[in-house]
Design a protein around this motif. Structure first.
Motif, PDB file in Angstrom:
ATOM      1  N   SER A 119       3.555 -24.935  -3.983  1.00 33.64           N
ATOM      2  CA  SER A 119       3.425 -24.133  -5.200  1.00 33.64           C
ATOM      3  C   SER A 119       3.407 -22.665  -4.793  1.00 33.64           C
ATOM      4  O   SER A 119       2.685 -22.275  -3.862  1.00 33.64           O
ATOM      5  N   VAL A 120       4.184 -21.851  -5.472  1.00 32.92           N
ATOM      6  CA  VAL A 120       4.276 -20.436  -5.131  1.00 32.92           C
ATOM      7  C   VAL A 120       3.083 -19.684  -5.721  1.00 32.92           C
ATOM      8  O   VAL A 120       2.896 -19.637  -6.930  1.00 32.92           O
ATOM      9  N   VAL A 121       2.266 -19.113  -4.846  1.00 25.29           N
ATOM     10  CA  VAL A 121       1.135 -18.290  -5.274  1.00 25.29           C
ATOM     11  C   VAL A 121       1.565 -16.839  -5.410  1.00 25.29           C
ATOM     12  O   VAL A 121       1.161 -16.136  -6.328  1.00 25.29           O
ATOM     13  N   GLN A 122       2.398 -16.380  -4.479  1.00 22.59           N
ATOM     14  CA  GLN A 122       2.960 -15.037  -4.533  1.00 22.59           C
ATOM     15  C   GLN A 122       4.442 -15.124  -4.211  1.00 22.59           C
ATOM     16  O   GLN A 122       4.831 -15.576  -3.145  1.00 22.59           O
ATOM     17  N   THR A 123       5.285 -14.718  -5.146  1.00 23.14           N
ATOM     18  CA  THR A 123       6.720 -14.722  -4.914  1.00 23.14           C
ATOM     19  C   THR A 123       7.078 -13.701  -3.828  1.00 23.14           C
ATOM     20  O   THR A 123       6.334 -12.741  -3.589  1.00 23.14           O
ATOM     21  N   PRO A 124       8.201 -13.882  -3.142  1.00 27.48           N
ATOM     22  CA  PRO A 124       8.570 -12.967  -2.064  1.00 27.48           C
ATOM     23  C   PRO A 124       8.679 -11.515  -2.530  1.00 27.48           C
ATOM     24  O   PRO A 124       9.316 -11.226  -3.551  1.00 27.48           O
ATOM     25  N   VAL A 125       8.039 -10.637  -1.761  1.00 22.66           N
ATOM     26  CA  VAL A 125       8.081  -9.206  -2.054  1.00 22.66           C
ATOM     27  C   VAL A 125       8.327  -8.450  -0.756  1.00 22.66           C
ATOM     28  O   VAL A 125       8.103  -8.953   0.343  1.00 22.66           O
ATOM     29  N   LEU A 126       8.766  -7.208  -0.896  1.00 21.28           N
ATOM     30  CA  LEU A 126       8.917  -6.288   0.220  1.00 21.28           C
ATOM     31  C   LEU A 126       7.789  -5.274   0.127  1.00 21.28           C
ATOM     32  O   LEU A 126       7.578  -4.662  -0.930  1.00 21.28           O
ATOM     33  N   CYS A 127       7.042  -5.082   1.221  1.00 24.39           N
ATOM     34  CA  CYS A 127       5.892  -4.188   1.135  1.00 24.39           C
ATOM     35  C   CYS A 127       5.482  -3.703   2.516  1.00 24.39           C
ATOM     36  O   CYS A 127       5.874  -4.274   3.538  1.00 24.39           O
ATOM     37  N   LEU A 128       4.687  -2.657   2.555  1.00 30.79           N
ATOM     38  CA  LEU A 128       3.991  -2.264   3.763  1.00 30.79           C
ATOM     39  C   LEU A 128       2.877  -3.262   4.030  1.00 30.79           C
ATOM     40  O   LEU A 128       2.295  -3.804   3.077  1.00 30.79           O
ATOM     41  N   PRO A 129       2.532  -3.537   5.291  1.00 32.86           N
ATOM     42  CA  PRO A 129       1.469  -4.509   5.572  1.00 32.86           C
ATOM     43  C   PRO A 129       0.162  -4.190   4.850  1.00 32.86           C
ATOM     44  O   PRO A 129      -0.506  -5.093   4.330  1.00 32.86           O
ATOM     45  N   GLU A 130      -0.190  -2.906   4.790  1.00 35.75           N
ATOM     46  CA  GLU A 130      -1.457  -2.536   4.150  1.00 35.75           C
ATOM     47  C   GLU A 130      -1.367  -2.475   2.636  1.00 35.75           C
ATOM     48  O   GLU A 130      -2.374  -2.209   1.964  1.00 35.75           O
ATOM     49  N   LEU A 131      -0.191  -2.748   2.085  1.00 36.94           N
ATOM     50  CA  LEU A 131      -0.025  -2.797   0.633  1.00 36.94           C
ATOM     51  C   LEU A 131       0.446  -4.180   0.180  1.00 36.94           C
ATOM     52  O   LEU A 131       1.010  -4.321  -0.906  1.00 36.94           O
ATOM     53  N   ALA A 132       0.201  -5.190   0.996  1.00 37.94           N
ATOM     54  CA  ALA A 132       0.568  -6.558   0.624  1.00 37.94           C
ATOM     55  C   ALA A 132      -0.236  -6.993  -0.609  1.00 37.94           C
ATOM     56  O   ALA A 132      -1.323  -6.470  -0.862  1.00 37.94           O
TER      57      ALA A 132
END
Length: 224
Positions: free
Chosen positions: A131-144
């Motif tokens: 089950s997808v809890v968070q869909t794929p995103v592009l982010c900085l590690p500290e802004l995940a």
């Protein structure tokens, strides 16, 4: 069901042939040679299994996120094979394929996206699959994205290999472990593809497409 799966989303090139529950695999650290290596690997695997493309039931590929060039190679090869044999195609998330590798119920998966960023997603294992809890995103590690803290999570992928300390500090006690050296593999892509193809979710060759997430591959001089 007989499925040919492949992944070229990272520096690795991997193949898997799903044969009614048995899985044959091949992989190589390809670097930038995916184009030269992939089709000969497919031919060798089929020859060793004694199968022709016409005896397959479908194809699966690592749809992304990942290397732009790698995703196009995998999608293009699968499209060509599917056009030739009139068989369905299913694209599988590379991040979900990494979660499939990990012996944990709650998995954060992250791939190095270059330019100091990561591709990130989170999954919860259920009786019917992930089950997808968070869909794929592009982010900085500290802004995940912030993830539910009442459960314990395991991290995996090159994003955690590179930025494990920053991600561990960011997620605190809810991140209980990191599985190092994890990357998308055609074996898990085949496993995830089987129920989808059995359910008739495959698409035609012309409908197959990569999932890039990022919309550019380099920084402008002013952004560096």
């Amino acid at each position: 069901m007989k499925i040919l799966a492949l992944d070229t989303s990272t520096e690795y090139c991997s193949l898997a042939l799903w044969l009614d529950g048995d899985v044959l695999t091949k992989e190589v650290l390809a670097g930038q040679q995916h184009t030269e290596l992939l089709l000969p690997m497919v031919q060798t695997m089929l020859a060793e299994s004694g199968l022709a493309l016409t005896q397959l039931d479908g194809y699966a590929f690592g749809a992304g996120p990942g290397s732009f060039t790698g995703l196009r190679i995998a999608c293009g090869v699968v499209q060509g094979l599917a056009f030739a044999t009139d068989l369905p195609v299913i694209g599988i998330s590379t991040l979900e394929a990494m979660a499939q590798k990990i012996n944990a119920r709650h998995v954060m998966a992250a791939l190095d996206a270059r330019m100091g960023e990561i591709y990130f997603a989170a999954y919860r294992q259920t009786e019917s699959g992930w089950s997808v809890v968070q869909t794929p995103v592009l982010c900085l590690p500290e802004l995940a994205p912030r993830i539910e803290e009442r459960v314990k999570w395991v991290g995996c992928g090159s994003g955690f290999d590179l930025y494990g300390e920053r991600l561990s500090a960011y997620y605190g006690d809810c991140l209980v472990g990191i599985e190092s050296g994890c990357y998308p593999h055609a074996r898990e892509i085949a496993q995830l593809a089987v129920p989808k193809l059995l359910a008739g979710l495959g698409v035609s060759a012309e409908e197959a497409a990569p999932v890039y997430v990022r919309d550019k591959v380099a920084l402008k001089v002013s952004e560096r």
